[in-house]
Scaffold this active site. Structure first.
Site, PDB file in Angstrom:
ATOM      1  N   CYS A 163      39.615 -21.809 -13.050  1.00 34.32           N
ATOM      2  CA  CYS A 163      40.011 -23.282 -11.995  1.00 34.32           C
ATOM      3  C   CYS A 163      40.908 -23.856 -12.123  1.00 34.32           C
ATOM      4  CB  CYS A 163      38.719 -23.254 -12.285  1.00 34.32           C
ATOM      5  SG  CYS A 163      37.332 -22.564 -12.733  1.00 34.32           S
ATOM      6  N   GLU A 168      33.565 -22.286 -18.867  1.00 38.43           N
ATOM      7  CA  GLU A 168      33.375 -21.031 -19.963  1.00 38.43           C
ATOM      8  C   GLU A 168      33.226 -21.036 -20.536  1.00 38.43           C
ATOM      9  OE1 GLU A 168      35.888 -17.954 -18.057  1.00 38.43           O
ATOM     10  OE2 GLU A 168      35.998 -18.680 -16.412  1.00 38.43           O
TER      11      GLU A 168
HETATM   12  P1  NAD Z   1      35.013 -13.837  -9.671  1.00 36.79           P
HETATM   13  O1  NAD Z   1      36.149 -13.158  -9.267  1.00 36.79           O
HETATM   14  O2  NAD Z   1      34.677 -13.935 -11.011  1.00 36.79           O
HETATM   15  O3  NAD Z   1      33.883 -13.781  -9.219  1.00 36.79           O
HETATM   16  C1  NAD Z   1      33.633 -13.042  -7.599  1.00 36.79           C
HETATM   17  C2  NAD Z   1      33.300 -12.286  -7.330  1.00 36.79           C
HETATM   18  O4  NAD Z   1      32.622 -11.635  -5.747  1.00 36.79           O
HETATM   19  C3  NAD Z   1      33.975 -10.108  -7.674  1.00 36.79           C
HETATM   20  O5  NAD Z   1      33.020  -9.788  -8.752  1.00 36.79           O
HETATM   21  C4  NAD Z   1      34.113  -9.735  -5.587  1.00 36.79           C
HETATM   22  O6  NAD Z   1      34.314  -8.452  -6.420  1.00 36.79           O
HETATM   23  C5  NAD Z   1      33.166 -10.298  -5.504  1.00 36.79           C
HETATM   24  N1  NAD Z   1      33.889 -10.730  -3.982  1.00 36.79           N
HETATM   25  C6  NAD Z   1      34.065 -11.078  -3.400  1.00 36.79           C
HETATM   26  N2  NAD Z   1      34.149 -11.292  -1.660  1.00 36.79           N
HETATM   27  C7  NAD Z   1      32.556 -10.606  -1.648  1.00 36.79           C
HETATM   28  C8  NAD Z   1      32.126 -10.273  -0.688  1.00 36.79           C
HETATM   29  N3  NAD Z   1      32.709 -10.438   0.298  1.00 36.79           N
HETATM   30  N4  NAD Z   1      30.990  -9.328  -1.014  1.00 36.79           N
HETATM   31  C9  NAD Z   1      30.682  -9.027  -2.070  1.00 36.79           C
HETATM   32  N5  NAD Z   1      31.036  -9.777  -2.864  1.00 36.79           N
HETATM   33  C10 NAD Z   1      32.079 -10.213  -3.288  1.00 36.79           C
HETATM   34  O7  NAD Z   1      34.737 -15.395 -10.125  1.00 36.79           O
HETATM   35  P2  NAD Z   1      34.185 -16.561 -10.350  1.00 36.79           P
HETATM   36  O8  NAD Z   1      35.067 -16.756 -11.986  1.00 36.79           O
HETATM   37  O9  NAD Z   1      32.846 -16.221 -11.079  1.00 36.79           O
HETATM   38  O10 NAD Z   1      34.160 -17.637  -9.191  1.00 36.79           O
HETATM   39  C11 NAD Z   1      33.407 -17.783  -8.271  1.00 36.79           C
HETATM   40  C12 NAD Z   1      33.384 -19.192  -7.319  1.00 36.79           C
HETATM   41  O11 NAD Z   1      33.030 -19.690  -8.084  1.00 36.79           O
HETATM   42  C13 NAD Z   1      35.131 -20.007  -7.853  1.00 36.79           C
HETATM   43  O12 NAD Z   1      35.073 -20.750  -6.081  1.00 36.79           O
HETATM   44  C14 NAD Z   1      35.801 -20.614  -8.639  1.00 36.79           C
HETATM   45  O13 NAD Z   1      36.507 -21.244  -8.203  1.00 36.79           O
HETATM   46  C15 NAD Z   1      34.151 -21.155  -8.308  1.00 36.79           C
HETATM   47  N6  NAD Z   1      33.429 -21.398 -10.198  1.00 36.79           N
HETATM   48  C16 NAD Z   1      33.873 -20.595 -10.943  1.00 36.79           C
HETATM   49  C17 NAD Z   1      33.961 -21.208 -12.338  1.00 36.79           C
HETATM   50  C18 NAD Z   1      33.733 -20.299 -13.675  1.00 36.79           C
HETATM   51  O14 NAD Z   1      33.826 -21.037 -14.468  1.00 36.79           O
HETATM   52  N7  NAD Z   1      34.738 -19.625 -13.735  1.00 36.79           N
HETATM   53  C19 NAD Z   1      32.774 -22.077 -12.645  1.00 36.79           C
HETATM   54  C20 NAD Z   1      33.133 -23.633 -11.392  1.00 36.79           C
HETATM   55  C21 NAD Z   1      33.117 -22.788 -10.604  1.00 36.79           C
HETATM   56  C1  UGA Z   2      36.005 -26.207 -15.672  1.00 44.93           C
HETATM   57  C2  UGA Z   2      35.753 -27.412 -16.178  1.00 44.93           C
HETATM   58  O1  UGA Z   2      34.889 -28.085 -16.907  1.00 44.93           O
HETATM   59  C3  UGA Z   2      33.707 -26.759 -15.847  1.00 44.93           C
HETATM   60  O2  UGA Z   2      33.009 -28.054 -15.240  1.00 44.93           O
HETATM   61  C4  UGA Z   2      34.384 -26.487 -14.266  1.00 44.93           C
HETATM   62  O3  UGA Z   2      32.501 -26.342 -13.357  1.00 44.93           O
HETATM   63  C5  UGA Z   2      35.143 -25.122 -13.562  1.00 44.93           C
HETATM   64  O4  UGA Z   2      36.334 -25.315 -14.042  1.00 44.93           O
HETATM   65  C6  UGA Z   2      35.451 -24.387 -12.948  1.00 44.93           C
HETATM   66  O5  UGA Z   2      35.615 -25.656 -11.765  1.00 44.93           O
HETATM   67  O6  UGA Z   2      35.534 -23.450 -12.367  1.00 44.93           O
HETATM   68  P1  UGA Z   2      36.430 -24.128 -17.580  1.00 44.93           P
HETATM   69  O7  UGA Z   2      37.677 -23.914 -17.067  1.00 44.93           O
HETATM   70  O8  UGA Z   2      35.322 -22.665 -17.624  1.00 44.93           O
HETATM   71  O9  UGA Z   2      35.416 -25.318 -16.920  1.00 44.93           O
HETATM   72  O10 UGA Z   2      37.762 -24.221 -18.879  1.00 44.93           O
HETATM   73  P2  UGA Z   2      37.291 -26.149 -19.771  1.00 44.93           P
HETATM   74  O11 UGA Z   2      36.383 -26.587 -21.029  1.00 44.93           O
HETATM   75  O12 UGA Z   2      37.359 -27.102 -18.776  1.00 44.93           O
HETATM   76  O13 UGA Z   2      38.946 -25.895 -20.766  1.00 44.93           O
HETATM   77  C7  UGA Z   2      39.511 -25.585 -19.313  1.00 44.93           C
HETATM   78  C8  UGA Z   2      41.263 -25.890 -20.224  1.00 44.93           C
HETATM   79  O14 UGA Z   2      41.251 -27.031 -20.612  1.00 44.93           O
HETATM   80  C9  UGA Z   2      41.136 -24.834 -21.317  1.00 44.93           C
HETATM   81  O15 UGA Z   2      42.389 -24.164 -21.507  1.00 44.93           O
HETATM   82  C10 UGA Z   2      41.158 -25.223 -22.617  1.00 44.93           C
HETATM   83  O16 UGA Z   2      41.543 -25.966 -23.604  1.00 44.93           O
HETATM   84  C11 UGA Z   2      42.133 -26.878 -21.878  1.00 44.93           C
HETATM   85  N1  UGA Z   2      41.220 -28.255 -22.572  1.00 44.93           N
HETATM   86  C12 UGA Z   2      40.458 -28.759 -22.507  1.00 44.93           C
HETATM   87  C13 UGA Z   2      42.062 -29.139 -23.151  1.00 44.93           C
HETATM   88  O17 UGA Z   2      43.723 -28.078 -23.690  1.00 44.93           O
HETATM   89  N2  UGA Z   2      42.369 -29.664 -23.732  1.00 44.93           N
HETATM   90  C14 UGA Z   2      40.946 -30.599 -23.794  1.00 44.93           C
HETATM   91  O18 UGA Z   2      40.679 -31.724 -23.721  1.00 44.93           O
HETATM   92  C15 UGA Z   2      39.532 -29.880 -23.079  1.00 44.93           C
END
Ligand code: NAD
Ligand code: UGA
Length: 564
Positions: free
Chosen positions: A288, A177
């Site tokens: 995450c 993010e």
């Molecule tokens: P999120 O909660 O922002 O979004 C998930 C969405 O899916 C919600 O809007 C929910 O309403 C919808 N949903 C759930 N069940 C549903 C269904 N059956 N039909 C239709 N919609 C449905 O979640 P996110 O942060 O986008 O994460 C999604 C996945 O990706 C998770 O497994 C997370 O671990 C992974 N991931 C997240 C990040 C990140 O930075 N947020 C990065 C890499 C991977």
């Molecule tokens: C993390 C991973 O970086 C992504 O590669 C992965 O896809 C994602 O989780 C996921 O699976 O959802 P994110 O959680 O968005 O991404 O953010 P990061 O930049 O990794 O930071 C995570 C936390 O660690 C933050 O609170 C950040 O402030 C902290 N952080 C990061 C530290 O305290 N020190 C660092 O050096 C780096």
């Protein structure tokens, strides 16, 4: 090869699903439907005010969704991205379906507190099976425990319409993010896991073709389904482990006078260790790391590997310890009581450049401050007020204290006004110091004055002062320009104006106008200091501030990983 306009459906319009769908639509000719049963979220994606803040996302979503000037050359294109609550219709129409739903930590039942809750994945899978009247490729985009694809496959097969075949692929997402668009446009790698059967490999090839429209072929890695699933949890665990390593070291630094930044810098120079993810802070947050390491802990336990489970649990434990340690440090510096003291908290998101506050260390810290009887004033440039309240309500049982003692402010000055201490919890650029002395500092600090450049607000010009030589002037100007860029100010080209002394006495003038966008000014610590009570404390949880300058202003500065 793929037919043009192959249709893609992404289930889950969240942080992953929506930006992923938008980037696929932007980079290819495929029709992309991002679906969610949350009507409010879909309405927001269809509005002018998108529900997620990510740099560059607005342009990508709006150009593909509205079919206007997709690329900078202004060429008008057709719209190929829709956001809709018509989950079933979109699944039916698609050839490739991504499951990008949330997989939070289970809050009840077996594995409570650790295991990933797969009910949304299961629900989405059942919907696909129910609706699909033709063959589909189902792509696991959500982060899931190893072997989930097996369950997905079983559910699909057991519920399929006669003659309909499914292939399940694993394609985990690595975006972070705050840099989601950049990560999606230019990823380090794309993993595609499949079964080693001819059908599995063919499905993998189809997905390779989708990505290879904008990602270098050498970065697209195909592998075994289970390796791909585990590689996602493994990467998050290793990244989070680095932060816990450095945070554990920060505690030793504070006791010994070593500086954690120096220690991390020295370690990071070893190319085998590397420089990233070694910044000590108030603990990692976000949706995450915590959930995925806990999922790995649970997986290890269910595989009968308690030592492995304990090893990874330690990474999460150090993170909890770090949040607790920083809270205690604030309390002890403030003479062991926070009762009726005002604590200003600058930054609430789990890191900068996102509005996301899920699992932010700020939640724990603000909750702790409130429990100590403090009045807490929070300011964050992006976090939504309502979300802060919801998350704090969830973290606390005592809502009365929350209502009476918590203030969420629209700017940093209001948050810090009359405060006993400022605690910086997110590394937003606007909190750190600009090199430029403010007018107040110019009078107080003759050294700064000599080095300074002076703003002439009437002329909208910057005139570097106290230098006669063209080169020195240009140096001063370029230093100044780089400071300005951060301030979101439009800077014209520098030009030399000669006066009667000829070239020797020339001045470099730089026309300056505020940018069209809302300027993100850096906060003025002089002004903060003036508004605060004495003695004034600054707790720099991210080590982003100019500590020398703050000390000259009369602050006592406490930094993670540095002895006070
Ligand atoms: P999120 O909660 O922002 O979004 C998930 C969405 O899916 C919600 O809007 C929910 O309403 C919808 N949903 C759930 N069940 C549903 C269904 N059956 N039909 C239709 N919609 C449905 O979640 P996110 O942060 O986008 O994460 C999604 C996945 O990706 C998770 O497994 C997370 O671990 C992974 N991931 C997240 C990040 C990140 O930075 N947020 C990065 C890499 C991977
Ligand atoms: C993390 C991973 O970086 C992504 O590669 C992965 O896809 C994602 O989780 C996921 O699976 O959802 P994110 O959680 O968005 O991404 O953010 P990061 O930049 O990794 O930071 C995570 C936390 O660690 C933050 O609170 C950040 O402030 C902290 N952080 C990061 C530290 O305290 N020190 C660092 O050096 C780096």
């Amino acid at each position: 090869t793929l037919t043009p306009f192959k249709r893609i459906c992404i289930i889950g319009a969240g942080y992953v699903g929506a930006p992923t769908g938008a980037v696929i639509a932007y980079e290819t000719n495929f029709d992309v439907a991002v679906v969610d049963y949350n009507a409010q979220r879909i309405a927001a994606w269809n509005s002018a005010d998108l529900p997620i803040y990510e740099s560059g996302l607005d342009h990508i979503v709006k150009s593909t969704r509205d079919g206007i000037s997709k690329h900078a050359d202004g060429v008008t294109t057709r719209s190929n991205l829709v956001f809709t609550t018509d989950v079933e219709g979109s699944i039916d129409a698609a050839d490739i379906i991504f499951i990008a739903v949330n997989t939070p930590t289970k809050t009840q039942g077996r594995g409570k507190g650790y295991a990933a809750d797969l009910r949304f994945v299961e629900e989405a899978t059942r919907t696909i099976a129910k609706v699909a009247k033709a063959d589909k490729i189902v792509v696991e985009k959500s982060t899931v425990p190893v072997k989930t694809a097996e369950s997905v496959r079983m559910i699909l097969m057991a519920n399929a319409h006669p003659g309909v075949r499914f292939e399940v692929l694993s394609n985990p997402e690595y975006l972070a993010e705050g840099q989601a668009v950049a990560d999606l446009l230019d990823p380090d790698r794309i993993l595609i896991g499949s079964l080693p059967t001819p059908e599995g490999l063919k499905a993998a090839d189809t997905l390779v073709e989708v990505y290879s429209q904008w990602v270098e072929r050498s970065k697209i890695i195909t592998m075994n389904l289970w390796s791909s699933e585990l590689a996602k949890l493994a990467a998050n665990a290793m990244l989070a482990q680095r932060i816990s390593n450095v945070n554990a070291l920060s505690a030793i630094c504070e006791k010994t006078g070593a500086s954690v930044d120096e220690v991390a810098y020295a370690c990071g120079l070893d190319h085998r260790i590397g420089k990233g993810m070694l910044k000590a802070g108030p603990g990692f947050g976000g949706s995450c790391f915590r959930k995925d390491i806990l999922s790995l802990v649970y997986l290890s336990e269910t595989l009968g590997l308690p030592e492995v489970a304990n090893y990874w649990r330690g990474v999460v434990d150090i993170n909890e310890y770090q949040k607790d340690r920083f809270t205690k440090r604030v309390i002890s510096c403030l003479f062991n009581t926070l009762t009726n003291k005002k604590i200003a908290v600058l930054g609430f998101t789990f890191k900068k450049n996102t509005a996301d506050i899920r699992e932010s260390p700020a939640i724990t810290m603000v909750t702790n401050f409130l429990s100590e009887g403090a009045q807490v004033a929070v300011y964050d440039p992006r976090a939504r007020k309502q979300q802060i309240l919801v998350d704090l309500h969830q973290a606390r049982d005592d809502t009365v204290a929350l209502e009476n003692n918590l203030m969420i402010c629209g700017d940093a000055y209001r948050a810090c006004d009359g405060a006993d201490a400022v605690v910086v919890l997110t590394e937003w650029d606007e909190f750190s110091n600009v090199d430029l002395p403010t007018p107040e500092v110019q009078t107080a600090d003759p050294v700064a004055l000599r080095r300074s450049t002076v703003l002439d607000p009437n002329a909208n010009n910057f005139v570097p002062e106290g230098t006669k030589h063209k080169e020195e002037e240009l140096c001063a100007v370029s230093a100044f320009l780089s400071a300005l860029k951060v301030r979101n100010v439009k800077v014209g080209s520098p030009h030399i104006t000669s006066d009667e002394e000829g070239l020797e006495g020339s001045r470099v003038r730089v026309p300056v106008t505020p940018a069209q966008t809302v300027p993100q000014w850096r906060i003025d610590w002089v002004r903060i200091a003036r508004g605060m009570r004495k003695p004034m404390f600054v707790f720099d949880g991210r080590n982003i501030l100019d500590h020398g300058k703050l000390q000259r202003l009369g602050f006592r500065v406490e930094v993670i990983g540095k002895a006070s």
